[in-house]
Design a protein around this motif. Structure first.
Motif, mmCIF file in Angstrom:
data_model
loop_
_atom_site.group_PDB
_atom_site.id
_atom_site.type_symbol
_atom_site.label_atom_id
_atom_site.label_comp_id
_atom_site.label_asym_id
_atom_site.label_seq_id
_atom_site.Cartn_x
_atom_site.Cartn_y
_atom_site.Cartn_z
ATOM 1 N N ILE A 1 -3.193 -20.401 1.403
ATOM 2 C CA ILE A 1 -3.623 -20.715 2.768
ATOM 3 C C ILE A 1 -3.947 -19.452 3.570
ATOM 4 O O ILE A 1 -4.814 -19.470 4.439
ATOM 5 C CB ILE A 1 -2.556 -21.587 3.489
ATOM 6 N N LEU A 2 -3.263 -18.349 3.270
ATOM 7 C CA LEU A 2 -3.575 -17.062 3.899
ATOM 8 C C LEU A 2 -4.360 -16.244 2.875
ATOM 9 O O LEU A 2 -3.806 -15.454 2.115
ATOM 10 C CB LEU A 2 -2.286 -16.342 4.314
ATOM 11 N N THR A 3 -5.658 -16.475 2.861
ATOM 12 C CA THR A 3 -6.495 -15.988 1.761
ATOM 13 C C THR A 3 -7.049 -14.583 1.967
ATOM 14 O O THR A 3 -7.628 -14.015 1.043
ATOM 15 C CB THR A 3 -7.668 -16.953 1.523
ATOM 16 N N ILE B 1 4.437 -9.324 3.379
ATOM 17 C CA ILE B 1 4.586 -9.829 2.011
ATOM 18 C C ILE B 1 4.473 -11.348 2.049
ATOM 19 O O ILE B 1 5.248 -12.012 2.743
ATOM 20 C CB ILE B 1 5.955 -9.427 1.427
ATOM 21 N N LEU B 2 3.519 -11.886 1.313
ATOM 22 C CA LEU B 2 3.414 -13.334 1.162
ATOM 23 C C LEU B 2 4.387 -13.718 0.058
ATOM 24 O O LEU B 2 4.022 -13.883 -1.107
ATOM 25 C CB LEU B 2 1.974 -13.733 0.840
ATOM 26 N N LEU C 1 0.242 -8.731 1.298
ATOM 27 C CA LEU C 1 0.540 -8.511 -0.117
ATOM 28 C C LEU C 1 0.700 -9.855 -0.823
ATOM 29 O O LEU C 1 1.664 -10.588 -0.595
ATOM 30 C CB LEU C 1 1.797 -7.664 -0.279
ATOM 31 N N ASN C 2 -0.269 -10.164 -1.663
ATOM 32 C CA ASN C 2 -0.315 -11.422 -2.409
ATOM 33 C C ASN C 2 0.585 -11.273 -3.639
ATOM 34 O O ASN C 2 0.203 -10.656 -4.626
ATOM 35 C CB ASN C 2 -1.770 -11.706 -2.807
ATOM 36 N N THR C 3 1.773 -11.853 -3.582
ATOM 37 C CA THR C 3 2.732 -11.659 -4.677
ATOM 38 C C THR C 3 2.257 -12.303 -5.978
ATOM 39 O O THR C 3 2.573 -11.816 -7.061
ATOM 40 C CB THR C 3 4.127 -12.197 -4.297
ATOM 41 N N THR C 4 1.484 -13.387 -5.879
ATOM 42 C CA THR C 4 0.929 -14.003 -7.087
ATOM 43 C C THR C 4 -0.012 -13.041 -7.787
ATOM 44 O O THR C 4 0.081 -12.825 -9.002
ATOM 45 C CB THR C 4 0.167 -15.306 -6.746
ATOM 46 N N THR D 1 4.108 -1.993 -5.718
ATOM 47 C CA THR D 1 2.816 -1.973 -5.031
ATOM 48 C C THR D 1 2.964 -1.439 -3.612
ATOM 49 O O THR D 1 2.162 -0.604 -3.158
ATOM 50 C CB THR D 1 2.209 -3.388 -5.005
ATOM 51 N N ALA D 2 3.968 -1.900 -2.890
ATOM 52 C CA ALA D 2 4.199 -1.433 -1.522
ATOM 53 C C ALA D 2 4.491 0.066 -1.496
ATOM 54 O O ALA D 2 3.992 0.806 -0.637
ATOM 55 C CB ALA D 2 5.351 -2.197 -0.900
#
Length: 229
Positions: free
Chosen positions: A203-205, A194-195, A214-217, A111-112
């Motif tokens: 928490i960082l929505t 990157i989260l 970047l939401n890894t989930t 993705t990055a």
């Protein structure tokens, strides 16, 4: 559709998030009512952190492999580990796995790269920030990662295990995390962050400071659905 196998519970809050995101990503592609078949093996987070803290990575890999084998026996056709930290032993597990496996690190790296990013901050557990499994994957694609300083790493780790993993989301903690990201921008001119803990997106929505978080989930869930279909 391929049956999805998830090694989850690391922690429970993010495993719930995975399930919701997989269902949401599935319905974004399928107009008809229907759901993918999902098997979740929810493991003991305390046991996992004990192996990591002790540096017993071979035993950790063996222990996680047992869970993947159990998912295989239960009918899963591919598997994922729904957490960043256990990916410190991902290659050791995948090399012996009876199932294809999708890496959260590799999918985040893709993705990055697709976004043309070169300089990224990495937040996660202390284990994730201080190990090299993220750095190796990104360096291979000519991307550089930067982590907070030692005191900041300890703060993030403490907040994760004393609050966020337990479903406690304080605005004061959110502000602390955002301040750390701002410092990474000032020190290293990062273009994204990157989260790198699957609890951090809880928490960082949303993105801040004009850079993507970047939401890894979410990235992992999207790849799971693509592979499933």
């Amino acid at each position: 559709m391929k049956k999805i196998g998830i090694v989850g519970g690391i922690g429970p809050e993010s495993t719930v998030d995975y399930y919701k995101m997989i269902i949401g990503a599935f319905h974004a592609r399928q107009a008809v009512m229907g759901y993918p078949e999902i098997l979740i093996y929810s493991i003991d987070l305390t046991a996992l952190t004990r192996w990591v803290e002790a540096g017993e990575l071979e035993r950790l890999a063996d222990w996680l492999l047992e869970k993947v084998v159990a998912l295989h026996r239960a009918g899963a056709e591919f598997a994922v580990i729904a957490s960043n930290t256990p990916h410190v032993v991902f290659d050791a597990i995948r090399s012996r796995s009876p199932l294809p496996m999708l890496s959260i690190v590799e999918e985040t790296c893709k993705t990055a790269q697709q976004r043309g990013l070169k300089r990224l901050g990495l937040l996660g557990t202390r284990f994730t920030m201080e190990s090299d499994f993220y750095n190796k994957a990104f360096a291979d694609k000519q991307m550089t990662l930067f982590v907070p300083d030692r005191e900041e790493r300890e703060l993030i780790h403490h907040r994760l295990f004393s609050e966020i993993e337990l479903g406690i989301f304080k605005d004061s903690t959110r502000q602390e995390l955002l301040a750390i990201i701002e410092k990474l921008m000032e020190r290293h001119s990062i273009e994204a962050v990157i989260l790198g803990c699957t609890e951090l997106p809880l928490i960082l929505t949303k993105d801040k400071f004009g850079i993507p978080f970047l939401n890894t989930t979410a990235i992992h869930a999207e790849s799971i659905v693509k592979f499933c279909l």
